[in-house]
Design an enzyme around this catalytic site. Structure first.
Site, PDB file in Angstrom:
ATOM      1  N   GLU A   1       7.768  29.544 -88.831  1.00  0.00           N
ATOM      2  CA  GLU A   1       9.165  29.453 -89.300  1.00  0.00           C
ATOM      3  C   GLU A   1       9.310  29.227 -90.804  1.00  0.00           C
ATOM      4  OE1 GLU A   1      11.044  26.481 -86.837  1.00  0.00           O
ATOM      5  OE2 GLU A   1      10.621  27.573 -84.994  1.00  0.00           O
TER       6      GLU A   1
ATOM      7  N   ASN B   1       4.456  32.896 -86.612  1.00  0.00           N
ATOM      8  CA  ASN B   1       5.440  32.767 -85.534  1.00  0.00           C
ATOM      9  C   ASN B   1       6.817  32.394 -86.106  1.00  0.00           C
ATOM     10  OD1 ASN B   1       5.949  32.484 -82.612  1.00  0.00           O
ATOM     11  ND2 ASN B   1       6.188  30.296 -83.011  1.00  0.00           N
TER      12      ASN B   1
ATOM     13  N   HIS C   1      14.223  33.145 -78.748  1.00  0.00           N
ATOM     14  CA  HIS C   1      15.320  32.268 -78.327  1.00  0.00           C
ATOM     15  C   HIS C   1      16.600  33.095 -78.446  1.00  0.00           C
ATOM     16  CE1 HIS C   1      12.748  28.824 -77.984  1.00  0.00           C
ATOM     17  NE2 HIS C   1      12.292  29.026 -79.211  1.00  0.00           N
TER      18      HIS C   1
ATOM     19  N   GLU D   1       8.282  32.324 -77.138  1.00  0.00           N
ATOM     20  CA  GLU D   1       9.126  31.188 -76.724  1.00  0.00           C
ATOM     21  C   GLU D   1      10.411  31.685 -76.066  1.00  0.00           C
ATOM     22  OE1 GLU D   1       9.830  28.430 -79.966  1.00  0.00           O
ATOM     23  OE2 GLU D   1       7.823  28.680 -80.772  1.00  0.00           O
TER      24      GLU D   1
HETATM   25  O1  G3I Z   1       8.857  11.781 -78.941  1.00  0.00           O
HETATM   26  C1  G3I Z   1      10.184  11.250 -79.026  1.00  0.00           C
HETATM   27  C2  G3I Z   1      10.309  10.080 -78.104  1.00  0.00           C
HETATM   28  O2  G3I Z   1       9.441   9.060 -78.537  1.00  0.00           O
HETATM   29  C3  G3I Z   1      11.753   9.622 -78.103  1.00  0.00           C
HETATM   30  O3  G3I Z   1      11.927   8.600 -77.159  1.00  0.00           O
HETATM   31  C4  G3I Z   1      12.699  10.766 -77.758  1.00  0.00           C
HETATM   32  C5  G3I Z   1      14.162  10.359 -77.836  1.00  0.00           C
HETATM   33  O4  G3I Z   1      14.976  11.478 -78.121  1.00  0.00           O
HETATM   34  O5  G3I Z   1      12.478  11.796 -78.682  1.00  0.00           O
HETATM   35  C6  G3I Z   1      11.162  12.293 -78.622  1.00  0.00           C
HETATM   36  O6  G3I Z   1      11.017  13.374 -79.502  1.00  0.00           O
HETATM   37  C7  G3I Z   1      11.663  14.566 -79.115  1.00  0.00           C
HETATM   38  C8  G3I Z   1      10.581  15.636 -78.985  1.00  0.00           C
HETATM   39  O7  G3I Z   1      11.185  16.887 -78.740  1.00  0.00           O
HETATM   40  C9  G3I Z   1       9.595  15.334 -77.870  1.00  0.00           C
HETATM   41  O8  G3I Z   1      10.266  15.269 -76.661  1.00  0.00           O
HETATM   42  C10 G3I Z   1      12.641  14.944 -80.198  1.00  0.00           C
HETATM   43  O9  G3I Z   1      13.717  14.037 -80.199  1.00  0.00           O
HETATM   44  C11 G3I Z   1      13.164  16.344 -79.989  1.00  0.00           C
HETATM   45  O10 G3I Z   1      13.913  16.707 -81.119  1.00  0.00           O
HETATM   46  C12 G3I Z   1      12.004  17.304 -79.820  1.00  0.00           C
HETATM   47  O11 G3I Z   1      12.542  18.592 -79.610  1.00  0.00           O
HETATM   48  C13 G3I Z   1      11.619  19.648 -79.632  1.00  0.00           C
HETATM   49  C14 G3I Z   1      11.922  20.566 -80.827  1.00  0.00           C
HETATM   50  O12 G3I Z   1      11.047  21.675 -80.803  1.00  0.00           O
HETATM   51  C15 G3I Z   1      11.777  19.833 -82.154  1.00  0.00           C
HETATM   52  O13 G3I Z   1      11.788  20.681 -83.228  1.00  0.00           O
HETATM   53  C16 G3I Z   1      11.772  20.442 -78.351  1.00  0.00           C
HETATM   54  O14 G3I Z   1      11.340  19.630 -77.255  1.00  0.00           O
HETATM   55  C17 G3I Z   1      10.941  21.710 -78.406  1.00  0.00           C
HETATM   56  O15 G3I Z   1      11.255  22.533 -77.302  1.00  0.00           O
HETATM   57  C18 G3I Z   1      11.257  22.484 -79.668  1.00  0.00           C
HETATM   58  O16 G3I Z   1      10.407  23.595 -79.734  1.00  0.00           O
HETATM   59  C19 G3I Z   1      10.619  24.494 -80.848  1.00  0.00           C
HETATM   60  C20 G3I Z   1       9.279  25.112 -81.171  1.00  0.00           C
HETATM   61  O17 G3I Z   1       8.310  24.136 -81.407  1.00  0.00           O
HETATM   62  C21 G3I Z   1       9.396  26.045 -82.379  1.00  0.00           C
HETATM   63  N1  G3I Z   1      10.445  27.016 -82.189  1.00  0.00           N
HETATM   64  C22 G3I Z   1      11.734  26.502 -81.806  1.00  0.00           C
HETATM   65  C23 G3I Z   1      11.606  25.628 -80.568  1.00  0.00           C
HETATM   66  C24 G3I Z   1      12.951  25.148 -80.087  1.00  0.00           C
HETATM   67  O18 G3I Z   1      13.551  24.327 -81.081  1.00  0.00           O
END
Ligand code: G3I
Length: 342
Positions: free
Chosen positions: A149, A190, A226, A254
């Site tokens: 990205e 990617n 997406h 993805e």
């Molecule tokens: O790990 C913390 C945890 O300790 C806490 O309690 C919780 C409370 O909200 O948050 C947790 O972190 C979260 C993390 O996922 C793990 O679950 C973050 O808030 C959350 O923002 C994060 O989101 C991820 C996101 O990437 C972050 O950029 C999504 O699950 C994940 O599906 C998403 O994946 C990305 C790809 O890597 C790249 N392309 C886009 C795609 C979708 O955004």
């Protein structure tokens, strides 16, 4: 290091009835020499037996949704937490699956301590992160998303900590570092909203063409996928084709297709068409190696947490009931075969 319990093995014989009665997605995809993959939410894999069974039975590849990102791997400088990533790799190997590594160089989900690293140390720190991570899994990761990205929508480079500190050369360097650490892994660039021909994918094309010209060890381009149910990516085949023509592999990395909630039959059919259009674009591209969905059940999708009012983006609902999109992908995989270029 935090102790991480191994993920229990999946009871694939107990696959959901709809799946048990028919060939699996991975069996259908094999007819095309295509790997069919999913992102995996590690908490669900550990706690939800039905989720685990589907992952093991239906998919050829797994991608850690979060556990191979830098913040997860090295929460404090020099203190690595490999447990969850190791557990996913072990699960994959126990079920005859390959792993997509995601992701090494990104502007998101980096550890907080990175903000305190002096600018003139950032290059060495990034190299150490890339090589420590790739070496750790050497020989066990099929495809790595090395750089993730880096483009703005208009096709210019995104203003990130890496660009500011290191200049644009960090992109080629990251591929070289990763290749040194695991010469057998396929190394991908990617990005999202690069499925179709547009200004952003033009920027990506110019970058990877230049990397290929300079013999940088880049092997593939991942289009995340997406997508939204109201727009079928009709130029996706053309777009994948131009990367294929550079001699690069491609992959859909993805895929999910969101819609405004509540879902209804019309939106679900539109969603099915979008999934099918994306799959067909991959199947018609000789170097398209894999089609990965970003989660396969609405029970654990990231979408509702990010796009207010949207959801229902995956191929199974929250109770693992297949949607029209699941049927559309099966139909797409059931028709014909293809000769793939390796
Ligand atoms: O790990 C913390 C945890 O300790 C806490 O309690 C919780 C409370 O909200 O948050 C947790 O972190 C979260 C993390 O996922 C793990 O679950 C973050 O808030 C959350 O923002 C994060 O989101 C991820 C996101 O990437 C972050 O950029 C999504 O699950 C994940 O599906 C998403 O994946 C990305 C790809 O890597 C790249 N392309 C886009 C795609 C979708 O955004």
């Amino acid at each position: 290091m935090r102790d991480v319990a191994p993920v229990p093995a999946a009871d694939t014989a107990a696959a959901a009835p709809a799946a048990a009665a028919e060939p699996t997605l991975r069996q259908l995809a094999a007819r095309h020499d295509l790997a069919f993959g999913t992102a995996v939410a590690m908490a669900a894999l550990a706690d939800d037996a039905e989720y685990r069974t589907w992952v093991a039975a239906q998919f050829d590849t797994v991608t850690a949704e979060n556990e191979m990102k830098w913040a997860a791997l090295e929460p404090a400088r020099g203190r690595y937490e490999w447990g969850p990533a190791d557990a996913l790799v072990a699960f994959a190997e126990a079920h005859g699956q390959r792993v997509r590594g995601h992701t090494l160089v990104w502007h998101n989900q980096n550890p907080a301590w990175l903000a305190d690293v002096p600018r003139d140390e950032l290059g060495a720190v990034l190299k150490d992160h890339v090589q420590t991570t790739v070496r750790r899994f050497r020989g066990r990761i099929w495809q790595w998303d090395v750089v993730n990205e880096v483009f703005e929508d208009d096709g210019t480079l995104r203003d990130t900590v890496w660009l500011r500190a290191l200049g644009p050369g960090y992109i080629a360097d990251a591929f070289r570092w990763a290749h040194e650490a695991d010469p057998d892994a396929l190394l991908f660039y990617n990005d999202y909203e690069v499925e179709e021909v547009n200004a952003k994918s033009d920027g990506m094309y110019d970058l990877v063409r230049e990397l290929v010209r300079q013999d940088v060890p880049i092997h593939g381009v991942g289009v995340q996928g997406h997508l939204t149910a109201d727009h079928a990516p009709l130029t996706m085949r053309e777009n994948l084709g131009r990367f294929d023509a550079l001699g690069l592999r491609t992959a859909v990395t993805e895929a999910d297709v969101r819609m405004p909630l509540p879902a209804d039959p019309v939106k679900l059919q539109a969603q099915a068409n979008v999934y099918r259009t994306a799959l067909d674009a991959c199947l018609r591209t000789p170097g398209c190696l894999s089609f990965t969905v970003w989660g396969y059940t609405d029970r654990y999708s990231w979408v509702p947490g990010w796009f207010e009012g949207d959801g229902a983006a995956t191929i199974l609902d929250e109770d693992f009931a297949p949607k029209p999109a699941h049927r559309a992908l099966r139909d797409g995989l059931s028709s014909g075969g293809r000769r793939r270029r390796d």
